[in-house]
Design a protein around this motif. Sequence first.
Motif, PDB file in Angstrom:
ATOM      1  N   ASP A   1      37.241  38.383  33.109  1.00 35.13           N
ATOM      2  CA  ASP A   1      38.311  38.468  32.252  1.00 35.13           C
ATOM      3  C   ASP A   1      39.062  37.335  32.241  1.00 35.13           C
ATOM      4  O   ASP A   1      39.845  36.704  31.120  1.00 35.13           O
ATOM      5  CB  ASP A   1      39.027  39.667  32.613  1.00 35.13           C
ATOM      6  CG  ASP A   1      40.376  39.820  31.682  1.00 35.13           C
ATOM      7  OD1 ASP A   1      40.038  40.783  30.898  1.00 35.13           O
ATOM      8  OD2 ASP A   1      41.418  39.358  31.645  1.00 35.13           O
ATOM      9  N   HIS A   2      39.372  36.693  33.366  1.00 38.37           N
ATOM     10  CA  HIS A   2      40.273  35.441  33.303  1.00 38.37           C
ATOM     11  C   HIS A   2      39.937  34.925  34.765  1.00 38.37           C
ATOM     12  O   HIS A   2      39.595  35.378  35.743  1.00 38.37           O
ATOM     13  CB  HIS A   2      42.025  35.424  33.060  1.00 38.37           C
ATOM     14  CG  HIS A   2      42.252  36.531  34.073  1.00 38.37           C
ATOM     15  ND1 HIS A   2      42.643  37.966  33.870  1.00 38.37           N
ATOM     16  CD2 HIS A   2      43.141  36.286  35.109  1.00 38.37           C
ATOM     17  CE1 HIS A   2      43.237  38.586  34.838  1.00 38.37           C
ATOM     18  NE2 HIS A   2      43.548  37.501  35.706  1.00 38.37           N
ATOM     19  N   CYS A   3      40.326  33.704  34.892  1.00 37.00           N
ATOM     20  CA  CYS A   3      40.169  32.597  36.033  1.00 37.00           C
ATOM     21  C   CYS A   3      41.283  31.784  36.450  1.00 37.00           C
ATOM     22  O   CYS A   3      41.724  31.336  35.632  1.00 37.00           O
ATOM     23  CB  CYS A   3      38.923  31.868  36.131  1.00 37.00           C
ATOM     24  SG  CYS A   3      37.459  32.604  36.029  1.00 37.00           S
ATOM     25  N   VAL A   4      41.922  32.122  37.440  1.00 33.56           N
ATOM     26  CA  VAL A   4      43.424  31.575  37.817  1.00 33.56           C
ATOM     27  C   VAL A   4      43.452  30.352  38.711  1.00 33.56           C
ATOM     28  O   VAL A   4      42.669  30.425  39.695  1.00 33.56           O
ATOM     29  CB  VAL A   4      44.213  32.662  38.507  1.00 33.56           C
ATOM     30  CG1 VAL A   4      45.710  32.154  38.596  1.00 33.56           C
ATOM     31  CG2 VAL A   4      44.268  33.918  37.708  1.00 33.56           C
ATOM     32  N   GLY A   5      44.162  29.364  38.302  1.00 34.20           N
ATOM     33  CA  GLY A   5      43.923  28.094  39.050  1.00 34.20           C
ATOM     34  C   GLY A   5      45.221  28.051  39.574  1.00 34.20           C
ATOM     35  O   GLY A   5      46.387  28.296  39.001  1.00 34.20           O
TER      36      GLY A   5
ATOM     37  N   GLN B   1      42.302  30.299  42.367  1.00 34.60           N
ATOM     38  CA  GLN B   1      42.761  31.237  43.103  1.00 34.60           C
ATOM     39  C   GLN B   1      42.337  32.621  43.207  1.00 34.60           C
ATOM     40  O   GLN B   1      41.892  33.516  44.093  1.00 34.60           O
ATOM     41  CB  GLN B   1      44.543  31.253  42.829  1.00 34.60           C
ATOM     42  CG  GLN B   1      44.989  32.467  43.629  1.00 34.60           C
ATOM     43  CD  GLN B   1      46.066  33.318  43.077  1.00 34.60           C
ATOM     44  OE1 GLN B   1      46.094  33.376  41.896  1.00 34.60           O
ATOM     45  NE2 GLN B   1      47.302  33.335  43.515  1.00 34.60           N
ATOM     46  N   HIS B   2      42.235  33.119  41.880  1.00 38.23           N
ATOM     47  CA  HIS B   2      41.378  34.395  41.771  1.00 38.23           C
ATOM     48  C   HIS B   2      40.559  34.565  40.412  1.00 38.23           C
ATOM     49  O   HIS B   2      40.935  33.940  39.445  1.00 38.23           O
ATOM     50  CB  HIS B   2      42.374  35.465  41.976  1.00 38.23           C
ATOM     51  CG  HIS B   2      43.052  36.139  40.831  1.00 38.23           C
ATOM     52  ND1 HIS B   2      44.484  35.682  40.999  1.00 38.23           N
ATOM     53  CD2 HIS B   2      42.870  36.723  39.836  1.00 38.23           C
ATOM     54  CE1 HIS B   2      45.175  35.906  39.857  1.00 38.23           C
ATOM     55  NE2 HIS B   2      44.201  36.835  38.993  1.00 38.23           N
ATOM     56  N   ILE B   3      39.728  35.207  40.542  1.00 40.73           N
ATOM     57  CA  ILE B   3      38.567  35.738  39.453  1.00 40.73           C
ATOM     58  C   ILE B   3      38.948  37.334  39.264  1.00 40.73           C
ATOM     59  O   ILE B   3      38.583  37.880  39.931  1.00 40.73           O
ATOM     60  CB  ILE B   3      37.203  35.362  39.706  1.00 40.73           C
ATOM     61  CG1 ILE B   3      37.036  33.738  40.247  1.00 40.73           C
ATOM     62  CG2 ILE B   3      36.469  35.561  38.548  1.00 40.73           C
ATOM     63  CD1 ILE B   3      35.773  33.557  40.902  1.00 40.73           C
TER      64      ILE B   3
ATOM     65  N   LEU C   1      43.696  45.733  40.252  1.00 38.69           N
ATOM     66  CA  LEU C   1      43.645  45.887  41.945  1.00 38.69           C
ATOM     67  C   LEU C   1      43.075  44.650  42.481  1.00 38.69           C
ATOM     68  O   LEU C   1      42.425  44.101  41.749  1.00 38.69           O
ATOM     69  CB  LEU C   1      42.925  47.113  42.387  1.00 38.69           C
ATOM     70  CG  LEU C   1      42.730  47.452  43.857  1.00 38.69           C
ATOM     71  CD1 LEU C   1      44.368  47.636  44.336  1.00 38.69           C
ATOM     72  CD2 LEU C   1      42.026  48.678  43.983  1.00 38.69           C
ATOM     73  N   PHE C   2      43.841  44.077  43.461  1.00 34.28           N
ATOM     74  CA  PHE C   2      43.394  42.786  44.046  1.00 34.28           C
ATOM     75  C   PHE C   2      42.641  42.864  45.355  1.00 34.28           C
ATOM     76  O   PHE C   2      43.218  43.762  46.190  1.00 34.28           O
ATOM     77  CB  PHE C   2      44.598  41.877  44.134  1.00 34.28           C
ATOM     78  CG  PHE C   2      45.301  41.731  42.806  1.00 34.28           C
ATOM     79  CD1 PHE C   2      44.976  40.548  42.132  1.00 34.28           C
ATOM     80  CD2 PHE C   2      46.143  42.655  42.226  1.00 34.28           C
ATOM     81  CE1 PHE C   2      45.701  40.470  40.766  1.00 34.28           C
ATOM     82  CE2 PHE C   2      46.694  42.307  40.829  1.00 34.28           C
ATOM     83  CZ  PHE C   2      46.261  41.328  40.232  1.00 34.28           C
ATOM     84  N   THR C   3      41.764  42.005  45.572  1.00 38.68           N
ATOM     85  CA  THR C   3      41.130  42.091  46.863  1.00 38.68           C
ATOM     86  C   THR C   3      42.135  41.459  47.814  1.00 38.68           C
ATOM     87  O   THR C   3      42.774  40.343  47.592  1.00 38.68           O
ATOM     88  CB  THR C   3      39.612  41.620  46.963  1.00 38.68           C
ATOM     89  OG1 THR C   3      39.788  40.182  46.814  1.00 38.68           O
ATOM     90  CG2 THR C   3      38.838  42.391  46.087  1.00 38.68           C
TER      91      THR C   3
ATOM     92  N   TYR D   1      39.618  38.360  44.432  1.00 38.28           N
ATOM     93  CA  TYR D   1      38.964  38.723  43.305  1.00 38.28           C
ATOM     94  C   TYR D   1      40.138  39.816  42.721  1.00 38.28           C
ATOM     95  O   TYR D   1      40.996  40.602  43.345  1.00 38.28           O
ATOM     96  CB  TYR D   1      37.712  39.613  43.149  1.00 38.28           C
ATOM     97  CG  TYR D   1      36.588  38.682  43.418  1.00 38.28           C
ATOM     98  CD1 TYR D   1      35.984  38.253  42.293  1.00 38.28           C
ATOM     99  CD2 TYR D   1      36.345  38.324  44.653  1.00 38.28           C
ATOM    100  CE1 TYR D   1      35.132  37.051  42.536  1.00 38.28           C
ATOM    101  CE2 TYR D   1      35.203  37.245  44.842  1.00 38.28           C
ATOM    102  CZ  TYR D   1      34.646  36.845  43.704  1.00 38.28           C
ATOM    103  OH  TYR D   1      33.785  36.117  43.619  1.00 38.28           O
ATOM    104  N   GLU D   2      40.241  40.128  41.610  1.00 36.16           N
ATOM    105  CA  GLU D   2      40.967  41.060  40.726  1.00 36.16           C
ATOM    106  C   GLU D   2      40.263  41.860  40.048  1.00 36.16           C
ATOM    107  O   GLU D   2      39.188  41.359  39.442  1.00 36.16           O
ATOM    108  CB  GLU D   2      42.105  40.579  39.825  1.00 36.16           C
ATOM    109  CG  GLU D   2      42.715  41.436  39.047  1.00 36.16           C
ATOM    110  CD  GLU D   2      43.783  40.784  37.896  1.00 36.16           C
ATOM    111  OE1 GLU D   2      44.090  39.595  37.878  1.00 36.16           O
ATOM    112  OE2 GLU D   2      44.221  41.588  36.814  1.00 36.16           O
ATOM    113  N   ILE D   3      40.097  43.165  40.050  1.00 32.20           N
ATOM    114  CA  ILE D   3      39.449  44.138  39.181  1.00 32.20           C
ATOM    115  C   ILE D   3      40.453  44.680  38.124  1.00 32.20           C
ATOM    116  O   ILE D   3      41.385  45.106  38.509  1.00 32.20           O
ATOM    117  CB  ILE D   3      38.910  45.426  40.146  1.00 32.20           C
ATOM    118  CG1 ILE D   3      38.459  45.092  41.439  1.00 32.20           C
ATOM    119  CG2 ILE D   3      37.922  46.187  39.507  1.00 32.20           C
ATOM    120  CD1 ILE D   3      37.110  44.290  41.476  1.00 32.20           C
TER     121      ILE D   3
HETATM  122 FE   FE2 Z   1      44.855  37.829  37.266  1.00 31.56          FE
END
Ligand code: FE2
Length: 392
Positions: free
Chosen positions: A197-201, A280-282, A346-348, A359-361
């Motif tokens: 969905d998105h990748c955060v830097g 930071q998260h995917i 939800l975030f791991t 990760y984010e679901i």
């Molecule tokens: Fe996010």
Amino acid sequence: MAGISYPYNPFQSYNMENTSTFAQTTGTTTDDFLPLLGTDYIEFYVGNAKQAAYYYQHAWGYKLVAYAGPETGVKDRASYVLMQDKIRLVLTTSLLPDSAISEHVKKHGDGVKVLALWVEDAAKALEETLKRGAKQAAPLASIQDAHGEVRTASIHTYGETIHTFVERKNYKGAFLPGFQPVNSSIEVKPVGLRYVDHCVGNVGWGEMNTWVKFYEDVLGFKVIISFDDQDISTEYSALMSKVVSNGNGFIKFPINEPAEGKKRSQVEEYLDFYHGAGVQHIAVATDNIIETVSELRRRGVDFLEVPGTYYDDLYERVGKIDEDMEDIRRLNILVDRDDEGYLLQLFTKPVEDRPTLFYEIIQRRGARAFGKGNFKALFEAIEREQERRGTL
Ligand code: FE2
């Protein structure tokens, strides 16, 4: 890629215009100098790719589909390619003590090296971005095997992360030339993950706008949403964030920078442990977050916890939702609403020992936003983890 129908647009059913939250995006038009078909793959440099591959297969339900290493004639590294629906991860480890891969792992720990973008024409993608100020990380290359040709080229982005343009229209193999298909004997059950969905830097102090401008000027992206430190703050810490998207909305990159607070921002903690800017998260999308999260929890994936009080006034905040509130509460899922619908997320916890990548679901039920209403609860949950690590 057998069984995968590209191009895939996760937002195809949504109206891209006429929203109050989002700047209007340009759509795919002839003036889009960098048409992107999607995320091609995400490559991690890791300390032990064999064991990481086991984790992603057993905990996350990815299927091992291809491999390159000494057995296939590659002498300096081993790479495992994992897939679940349209998500493709590559885990690469160095076989040498002093390679660029081992230096990357030494400095950053396990982390994302490549956010690969699927293009029609890699030569044009490189030419257009270099013309606009990109720094080349790898020249245009034609790699071939019996299944055809893939053309690639790479440019630098924040930190030591790169974007690789992948043109695969003339290729029918498992991943890239040089990789051998794997028929894994391991029985892997997918958990319902569909696409990235998105990748955060995370970038350094005061660097968010520099990188936003990079995506605007060099890749032709547009800012679709921004959050200041008032939006994203708790009693103790703060950060700022802007989300850039390409024209068709397939690729979205939120960029975060730390902001001043009473205590150490989670972005600052990331930068300290990653030793610089990085992913930071995917966020990976599912069509059934209840089933996906139930299964991930059963397999031992750790998630951040929000307090039970978060759910006390949830209906008042987000209105009626289709999911069972007991499931939402039991699985500790967060819910937010925007003008167009709602989302569940939800975030791991970080998936390495360093508090870096997580990760984010996410399940979108109309909403195109990023869960602003959950930021406070989420960041307080991260602060509790920081407190435990002694890094708040
Ligand atoms: Fe996010």
